[in-house]
Write a protein that holds these residues in place. Structure first.
Motif, PDB file in Angstrom:
ATOM      1  N   LYS A  50       0.848  -1.196   0.000  1.00 16.62           N
ATOM      2  CA  LYS A  50       0.000   0.000   0.000  1.00 16.62           C
ATOM      3  C   LYS A  50       0.882   1.244   0.000  1.00 16.62           C
ATOM      4  N   TYR A  51       0.514   2.220  -0.840  1.00 20.80           N
ATOM      5  CA  TYR A  51       1.232   3.485  -0.942  1.00 20.80           C
ATOM      6  C   TYR A  51       0.278   4.619  -0.596  1.00 20.80           C
ATOM      7  N   GLU A  52       0.827   5.706  -0.080  1.00 25.54           N
ATOM      8  CA  GLU A  52       0.001   6.843   0.347  1.00 25.54           C
ATOM      9  C   GLU A  52       0.680   8.153  -0.014  1.00 25.54           C
ATOM     10  N   MET A  53      -0.101   9.064  -0.609  1.00 24.61           N
ATOM     11  CA  MET A  53       0.357  10.427  -0.893  1.00 24.61           C
ATOM     12  C   MET A  53      -0.415  11.375   0.016  1.00 24.61           C
ATOM     13  N   PRO A  54       0.244  12.056   0.938  1.00 25.50           N
ATOM     14  CA  PRO A  54      -0.456  13.020   1.782  1.00 25.50           C
ATOM     15  C   PRO A  54      -0.894  14.241   0.967  1.00 25.50           C
ATOM     16  N   LEU A  55      -2.127  14.694   1.202  1.00 24.31           N
ATOM     17  CA  LEU A  55      -2.683  15.846   0.483  1.00 24.31           C
ATOM     18  C   LEU A  55      -3.193  16.920   1.438  1.00 24.31           C
ATOM     19  N   ASN A  56      -2.802  16.879   2.690  1.00 23.18           N
ATOM     20  CA  ASN A  56      -3.344  17.770   3.725  1.00 23.18           C
ATOM     21  C   ASN A  56      -3.327  19.237   3.353  1.00 23.18           C
ATOM     22  N   ASP A  57      -2.245  19.722   2.790  1.00 23.67           N
ATOM     23  CA  ASP A  57      -2.109  21.155   2.528  1.00 23.67           C
ATOM     24  C   ASP A  57      -2.328  21.507   1.060  1.00 23.67           C
ATOM     25  N   LYS A  58      -2.975  20.630   0.304  1.00 22.85           N
ATOM     26  CA  LYS A  58      -3.166  20.863  -1.132  1.00 22.85           C
ATOM     27  C   LYS A  58      -4.562  21.416  -1.421  1.00 22.85           C
ATOM     28  N   ASN A  59      -4.646  22.299  -2.417  1.00 28.01           N
ATOM     29  CA  ASN A  59      -5.917  22.857  -2.871  1.00 28.01           C
ATOM     30  C   ASN A  59      -6.538  21.879  -3.862  1.00 28.01           C
ATOM     31  N   LEU A  60      -7.592  21.186  -3.454  1.00 28.75           N
ATOM     32  CA  LEU A  60      -8.219  20.164  -4.296  1.00 28.75           C
ATOM     33  C   LEU A  60      -9.469  20.682  -5.001  1.00 28.75           C
ATOM     34  N   ASN A  61      -9.595  22.006  -5.154  1.00 29.25           N
ATOM     35  CA  ASN A  61     -10.778  22.581  -5.801  1.00 29.25           C
ATOM     36  C   ASN A  61     -10.915  22.220  -7.274  1.00 29.25           C
ATOM     37  N   GLN A  62      -9.807  22.036  -7.977  1.00 32.92           N
ATOM     38  CA  GLN A  62      -9.868  21.730  -9.413  1.00 32.92           C
ATOM     39  C   GLN A  62      -8.748  20.749  -9.757  1.00 32.92           C
ATOM     40  N   VAL A  63      -8.982  19.490  -9.459  1.00 35.41           N
ATOM     41  CA  VAL A  63      -8.000  18.453  -9.761  1.00 35.41           C
ATOM     42  C   VAL A  63      -8.270  17.925 -11.166  1.00 35.41           C
ATOM     43  N   ILE A  64      -7.308  18.085 -12.061  1.00 29.44           N
ATOM     44  CA  ILE A  64      -7.424  17.610 -13.432  1.00 29.44           C
ATOM     45  C   ILE A  64      -6.643  16.294 -13.579  1.00 29.44           C
ATOM     46  N   GLY A  65      -5.441  16.268 -13.058  1.00 27.60           N
ATOM     47  CA  GLY A  65      -4.595  15.068 -13.111  1.00 27.60           C
ATOM     48  C   GLY A  65      -4.767  14.271 -11.828  1.00 27.60           C
ATOM     49  N   GLY A  66      -5.823  13.471 -11.768  1.00 27.80           N
ATOM     50  CA  GLY A  66      -6.171  12.757 -10.539  1.00 27.80           C
ATOM     51  C   GLY A  66      -5.145  11.750 -10.074  1.00 27.80           C
ATOM     52  N   PHE A  67      -4.489  11.061 -11.005  1.00 30.13           N
ATOM     53  CA  PHE A  67      -3.476  10.065 -10.653  1.00 30.13           C
ATOM     54  C   PHE A  67      -2.732   9.698 -11.928  1.00 30.13           C
ATOM     55  N   CYS A  68      -1.435   9.577 -11.835  1.00 32.62           N
ATOM     56  CA  CYS A  68      -0.670   9.092 -12.980  1.00 32.62           C
ATOM     57  C   CYS A  68       0.595   8.415 -12.496  1.00 32.62           C
ATOM     58  N   TRP A  69       1.187   7.677 -13.398  1.00 32.77           N
ATOM     59  CA  TRP A  69       2.482   7.067 -13.116  1.00 32.77           C
ATOM     60  C   TRP A  69       3.315   7.135 -14.381  1.00 32.77           C
ATOM     61  N   ARG A  70       4.618   7.091 -14.186  1.00 27.78           N
ATOM     62  CA  ARG A  70       5.507   7.070 -15.341  1.00 27.78           C
ATOM     63  C   ARG A  70       6.722   6.212 -15.002  1.00 27.78           C
ATOM     64  N   THR A  71       7.279   5.639 -16.048  1.00 26.77           N
ATOM     65  CA  THR A  71       8.487   4.848 -15.919  1.00 26.77           C
ATOM     66  C   THR A  71       9.506   5.356 -16.920  1.00 26.77           C
ATOM     67  N   PHE A  72      10.743   5.007 -16.700  1.00 28.98           N
ATOM     68  CA  PHE A  72      11.823   5.418 -17.584  1.00 28.98           C
ATOM     69  C   PHE A  72      12.617   4.193 -18.025  1.00 28.98           C
TER      70      PHE A  72
END
Length: 91
Positions: A50-72
């Protein structure tokens, strides 16, 4: 919501990916979360974790990129297979 959680694993273990949310900029519609929240490069195990990203201090009024991942390719020269499950925003 005050965190984004998900479960992830690599097919063999050792796969490297970066998981993020937010950060869409430019154009008519932009993320209210900018710069993006990132876990940085993460080495996955072959067992579910299980992984967790804290969002406590983030402005979530207009989230466009809800979740993504990338590899190299430099991190995964032989390619990689990544499994994700139960991606959700939680309170």
């Amino acid at each position: 919501a005050n965190r984004l959680t998900f479960w992830g694993r690599g097919q063999n273990g050792g796969e490297v990916a970066e998981f993020m949310m937010g950060g869409i900029a430019g154009g008519t519609y932009q993320d209210s979360v900018n710069p993006p929240v990132s876990l940085g490069k993460t080495t996955l195990k072959s067992e579910w974790q299980k992984y967790e990203m804290p969002l406590n201090d983030k402005n979530l009024n207009q989230v466009i990129g809800g979740f993504c991942w990338r590899t190299f390719k430099t991190d995964n020269p032989g390619g990689c297979t990544i499994y994700l499950d139960d991606i959700q925003y939680e309170v």
